[in-house]
Motif scaffolding. Structure first.
Motif, PDB file in Angstrom:
ATOM      1  N   LEU A 147       0.723  -1.357   0.052  1.00 34.82           N
ATOM      2  CA  LEU A 147      -0.150  -0.051  -0.029  1.00 34.82           C
ATOM      3  C   LEU A 147       1.088   1.279  -0.108  1.00 34.82           C
ATOM      4  O   LEU A 147       0.352   2.176  -0.883  1.00 34.82           O
ATOM      5  CB  LEU A 147      -0.896  -0.022   1.037  1.00 34.82           C
ATOM      6  CG  LEU A 147      -2.041  -1.054   1.105  1.00 34.82           C
ATOM      7  CD1 LEU A 147      -2.718  -1.316   2.475  1.00 34.82           C
ATOM      8  CD2 LEU A 147      -2.940  -0.888   0.004  1.00 34.82           C
ATOM      9  N   ILE A 180     -10.519   0.090  -1.203  1.00 35.89           N
ATOM     10  CA  ILE A 180      -9.067   0.454  -1.007  1.00 35.89           C
ATOM     11  C   ILE A 180      -8.351   0.697  -2.329  1.00 35.89           C
ATOM     12  O   ILE A 180      -7.650   1.484  -2.384  1.00 35.89           O
ATOM     13  CB  ILE A 180      -8.066  -0.749  -0.366  1.00 35.89           C
ATOM     14  CG1 ILE A 180      -8.556  -0.772   1.250  1.00 35.89           C
ATOM     15  CG2 ILE A 180      -6.627  -0.460  -0.628  1.00 35.89           C
ATOM     16  CD1 ILE A 180      -8.096  -2.116   1.958  1.00 35.89           C
ATOM     17  N   CYS A 205      -5.864   0.929   6.293  1.00 40.11           N
ATOM     18  CA  CYS A 205      -6.508  -0.028   5.354  1.00 40.11           C
ATOM     19  C   CYS A 205      -6.106  -1.335   5.759  1.00 40.11           C
ATOM     20  O   CYS A 205      -7.004  -2.339   6.110  1.00 40.11           O
ATOM     21  CB  CYS A 205      -6.063   0.069   3.938  1.00 40.11           C
ATOM     22  SG  CYS A 205      -6.391   1.654   3.243  1.00 40.11           S
ATOM     23  N   THR A 222      -2.445   6.053   6.480  1.00 43.57           N
ATOM     24  CA  THR A 222      -3.409   5.603   5.769  1.00 43.57           C
ATOM     25  C   THR A 222      -3.418   4.062   5.551  1.00 43.57           C
ATOM     26  O   THR A 222      -4.277   3.234   5.439  1.00 43.57           O
ATOM     27  CB  THR A 222      -3.845   6.278   4.519  1.00 43.57           C
ATOM     28  OG1 THR A 222      -3.916   7.795   4.881  1.00 43.57           O
ATOM     29  CG2 THR A 222      -4.815   5.814   3.786  1.00 43.57           C
TER      30      THR A 222
END
Length: 141
Positions: free
Chosen positions: A40, A132, A53, A49
């Motif tokens: 990510l 996502i 997630c 963030t």
């Protein structure tokens, strides 16, 4: 994510034993955590963030898997699987619907619903991953 779900399927006691709010350092679980965070972050998400997630994903998987142990215990106690239990309690449910006020639930009961925890898991997982993906798409420059 599917590997974790499979692990919970093999070991129904595991999901309730894990804590999201008081995590334990589990070296065997850290490669998955590292992979998700690195993936990510590599797609442009800041670490806060990315970790949020990751937590949402883990919480979804664990939260769904908590039902596995509960269902196994209920089946052992009653001798009925979830479908047999629902069939046995259908008259009570129909009586509640007959009293009125629940037309959509009544329609669903009439049409039927093929409950499958694996399909429910897959459906929810796809919605989370789709969300996502949107987040990642907006994070890219």
């Amino acid at each position: 994510a599917r590997d974790l779900w499979s692990t919970f399927r093999r070991h129904p006691w595991l999901a309730p034993a894990m804590s999201l709010t008081r995590p334990q350092p589990l070296p065997g679980a850290m490669p998955f955590s590292e992979w998700v965070l690195a993936t990510l972050a590599g797609q442009g998400l800041d670490l806060q963030t990315a970790f949020t997630c990751y937590l949402a994903l883990i919480n979804y998987i664990r939260g769904t898997a908590v039902n596995l142990e509960t269902e196994a215990e209920a089946q052992a106690a009653t001798g009925l699987d979830s479908e047999e239990w629902m069939d046995a309690h259908e008259p009570e449910l129909r009586a509640v619907f007959a009293a009125g006020g629940f037309p959509t639930l009544d329609r669903l009961a009439t049409e039927g619903y093929d409950f499958d925890l694996d399909l429910l898991f897959e459906f929810g997982l796809q919605r989370i991953l789709d969300g996502i993906a949107v987040l990642v798409a907006t994070a890219r420059p």
